[in-house]
Design an enzyme around this catalytic site. Structure first.
Site, PDB file in Angstrom:
ATOM      1  N   HIS A 135       0.970  -1.454  -0.357  1.00  0.00           N
ATOM      2  CA  HIS A 135      -0.087  -0.016   0.219  1.00  0.00           C
ATOM      3  C   HIS A 135       0.676   1.423   0.268  1.00  0.00           C
ATOM      4  O   HIS A 135       1.957   1.297   0.085  1.00  0.00           O
ATOM      5  CB  HIS A 135      -0.981   0.154   1.229  1.00  0.00           C
ATOM      6  CG  HIS A 135      -2.320  -0.983   0.948  1.00  0.00           C
ATOM      7  ND1 HIS A 135      -1.891  -2.051   1.493  1.00  0.00           N
ATOM      8  CD2 HIS A 135      -3.096  -0.544   0.389  1.00  0.00           C
ATOM      9  CE1 HIS A 135      -3.442  -2.487   1.222  1.00  0.00           C
ATOM     10  NE2 HIS A 135      -3.933  -1.588   0.705  1.00  0.00           N
ATOM     11  N   LYS A 139      -0.685   4.722   4.954  1.00  0.00           N
ATOM     12  CA  LYS A 139      -1.315   3.736   5.112  1.00  0.00           C
ATOM     13  C   LYS A 139      -1.592   3.627   6.545  1.00  0.00           C
ATOM     14  O   LYS A 139       0.034   3.747   7.127  1.00  0.00           O
ATOM     15  CB  LYS A 139      -1.437   1.988   4.613  1.00  0.00           C
ATOM     16  CG  LYS A 139      -2.604   1.910   5.041  1.00  0.00           C
ATOM     17  CD  LYS A 139      -2.674   0.740   4.320  1.00  0.00           C
ATOM     18  CE  LYS A 139      -3.740  -0.308   4.998  1.00  0.00           C
ATOM     19  NZ  LYS A 139      -5.100   0.623   5.095  1.00  0.00           N
TER      20      LYS A 139
HETATM   21  N1  NAD Z   1     -12.786  -0.534   3.050  1.00  0.00           N
HETATM   22  C1  NAD Z   1     -11.678  -0.513   2.286  1.00  0.00           C
HETATM   23  O1  NAD Z   1     -12.073  -0.914   0.728  1.00  0.00           O
HETATM   24  C2  NAD Z   1     -10.711   0.314   1.978  1.00  0.00           C
HETATM   25  C3  NAD Z   1     -10.113   1.620   1.458  1.00  0.00           C
HETATM   26  C4  NAD Z   1      -9.286   2.318   0.791  1.00  0.00           C
HETATM   27  C5  NAD Z   1      -9.010   2.497   2.440  1.00  0.00           C
HETATM   28  N2  NAD Z   1      -9.809   2.224   3.503  1.00  0.00           N
HETATM   29  C6  NAD Z   1     -10.025   2.489   5.170  1.00  0.00           C
HETATM   30  O2  NAD Z   1     -10.359   3.601   5.135  1.00  0.00           O
HETATM   31  C7  NAD Z   1      -9.781   4.933   6.176  1.00  0.00           C
HETATM   32  C8  NAD Z   1      -9.529   6.253   5.114  1.00  0.00           C
HETATM   33  O3  NAD Z   1      -8.744   6.473   3.770  1.00  0.00           O
HETATM   34  P1  NAD Z   1      -8.239   7.452   3.137  1.00  0.00           P
HETATM   35  O4  NAD Z   1      -7.723   6.664   2.501  1.00  0.00           O
HETATM   36  O5  NAD Z   1      -9.594   8.254   2.980  1.00  0.00           O
HETATM   37  O6  NAD Z   1      -7.143   8.397   4.426  1.00  0.00           O
HETATM   38  P2  NAD Z   1      -7.117   9.401   4.516  1.00  0.00           P
HETATM   39  O7  NAD Z   1      -6.223  10.419   5.560  1.00  0.00           O
HETATM   40  O8  NAD Z   1      -6.773  10.684   3.235  1.00  0.00           O
HETATM   41  O9  NAD Z   1      -8.164  11.054   4.530  1.00  0.00           O
HETATM   42  C9  NAD Z   1      -9.377  10.211   6.036  1.00  0.00           C
HETATM   43  C10 NAD Z   1     -10.663  11.772   6.469  1.00  0.00           C
HETATM   44  O10 NAD Z   1     -10.456  11.621   7.425  1.00  0.00           O
HETATM   45  C11 NAD Z   1     -10.709  12.983   8.663  1.00  0.00           C
HETATM   46  N3  NAD Z   1     -10.824  12.320   9.972  1.00  0.00           N
HETATM   47  C12 NAD Z   1      -9.826  11.865  10.633  1.00  0.00           C
HETATM   48  N4  NAD Z   1     -10.385  11.565  11.863  1.00  0.00           N
HETATM   49  C13 NAD Z   1     -11.786  12.293  11.946  1.00  0.00           C
HETATM   50  C14 NAD Z   1     -12.609  12.556  12.622  1.00  0.00           C
HETATM   51  N5  NAD Z   1     -12.368  12.319  14.085  1.00  0.00           N
HETATM   52  N6  NAD Z   1     -13.910  12.307  12.514  1.00  0.00           N
HETATM   53  C15 NAD Z   1     -14.407  12.778  11.063  1.00  0.00           C
HETATM   54  N7  NAD Z   1     -12.837  12.916   9.954  1.00  0.00           N
HETATM   55  C16 NAD Z   1     -11.967  12.423  10.754  1.00  0.00           C
HETATM   56  C17 NAD Z   1      -9.074  12.966   8.412  1.00  0.00           C
HETATM   57  O11 NAD Z   1      -8.990  14.811   8.335  1.00  0.00           O
HETATM   58  C18 NAD Z   1      -8.885  13.059   6.571  1.00  0.00           C
HETATM   59  O12 NAD Z   1      -8.732  13.634   5.815  1.00  0.00           O
HETATM   60  C19 NAD Z   1      -8.322   4.205   6.438  1.00  0.00           C
HETATM   61  O13 NAD Z   1      -8.836   3.494   7.605  1.00  0.00           O
HETATM   62  C20 NAD Z   1      -7.773   3.828   4.823  1.00  0.00           C
HETATM   63  O14 NAD Z   1      -7.525   2.128   5.835  1.00  0.00           O
HETATM   64  C21 NAD Z   1     -10.234   0.728   3.380  1.00  0.00           C
END
Ligand code: NAD
Length: 239
Positions: A135, A139
């Protein structure tokens, strides 16, 4: 459908794009900068909430949506140590929750291929199995939630392995998960069965975040008006 996006990072933005293309409305966008707007009154405008924030905030966010009576689709990974607690909370509050470690349709098919291969390899002790995931460097959790789901699919079929371990392991009953962080990989997962004479390898490569985002929107469409705990198997009707 009226959607609330909890987390407006890489995934939140990719989900917004797909949801708008499909004619849905985004009625609430919550990020770390406007957490004060994440309240019952605003949530109640949504039919479903989609939560992609991260391991530290996922549990509180999911509970808040359930308390507000809004079914929630969560894709945040790295919080499954609290899974039982959250399921209990959801059931006690008549909430609706759908969690998937990976929302891509291809990966959910890959999960089934992995389980089937595990069944075929159950008594083939000459092969050693390992999981590798790659990844991007931002991450936060390792191994990936997807790698853990894949490992569980192997452990439920291979009597020789009892648990997974992060990194190389010399314990014969442990299944090694190797996590690599290389930009800009959106997500690659490889299962290898290796013997002295040959290797069998199955691999899924995500080319972008669009597959995760499309699956999350599909899951949200499925969750309108739902009570109970669901997974992508229910959405995709995979048995
Ligand atoms: N299940 C899936 O298919 C899948 C796919 C991709 C990513 N993910 C997971 O999704 C999550 C997010 O990934 P991303 O790439 O968008 O990350 P990212 O860091 O780009 O975005 C996360 C966002 O959440 C916000 N945030 C953090 N704490 C918060 C809170 N308490 N309240 C509201 N907003 C808050 C941050 O400001 C940020 O903008 C990660 O855990 C990642 O592993 C899952």
């Amino acid at each position: 459908m009226n959607l609330a996006l909890i987390g407006y990072g890489k995934m939140g933005k990719a989900i917004e794009e797909i949801a708008l293309q499909k004619g849905h409305n985004i009625v609430l966008k919550i990020d770390i900068t406007n957490a004060d707007e994440f309240n019952q009154a605003n949530l109640s405008k949504a039919d479903v909430a989609i939560e992609f924030t991260g391991p530290e905030s996922a549990v509180d966010n999911v509970k808040k949506c359930i308390e507000a009576g809004v079914p929630v689709v969560s894709g945040s990974t790295g919080w499954l140590d609290k899974w039982k607690e959250v399921v209990q909370f959801c059931n006690e509050n008549n909430g609706g929750l759908l969690y998937a470690s990976n929302f891509s349709i291809g990966v959910n098919i890959f999960f089934e291929v992995n389980r089937h291969l595990g069944r075929l390899m159950a008594s083939r002790n000459e092969y050693n199995v390992s999981v590798e995931e790659i990844h991007h460097k931002q991450k936060k959790d390792a191994p990936s939630g997807t790698a853990i789901t894949l490992a569980e699919g192997i452990l439920e079929n291979l009597p020789a392995k009892n648990k997974w371990a992060l990194g190389e392991t010399s314990q014969k009953d442990e299944l090694s998960i190797i996590s690599k962080r290389i930009d800009p990989a959106p997500g690659t997962h490889i299962i290898t069965y290796d013997s002295p004479v040959d290797s069998i390898e199955i691999k899924h490569t995500a080319h972008s975040r669009t597959g995760f985002a499309s699956g999350a929107v599909l899951a949200a469409e499925f969750m309108i008006g739902k009570i109970g705990v669901y997974g992508m198997k229910d959405v995709l009707k995979i048995n």
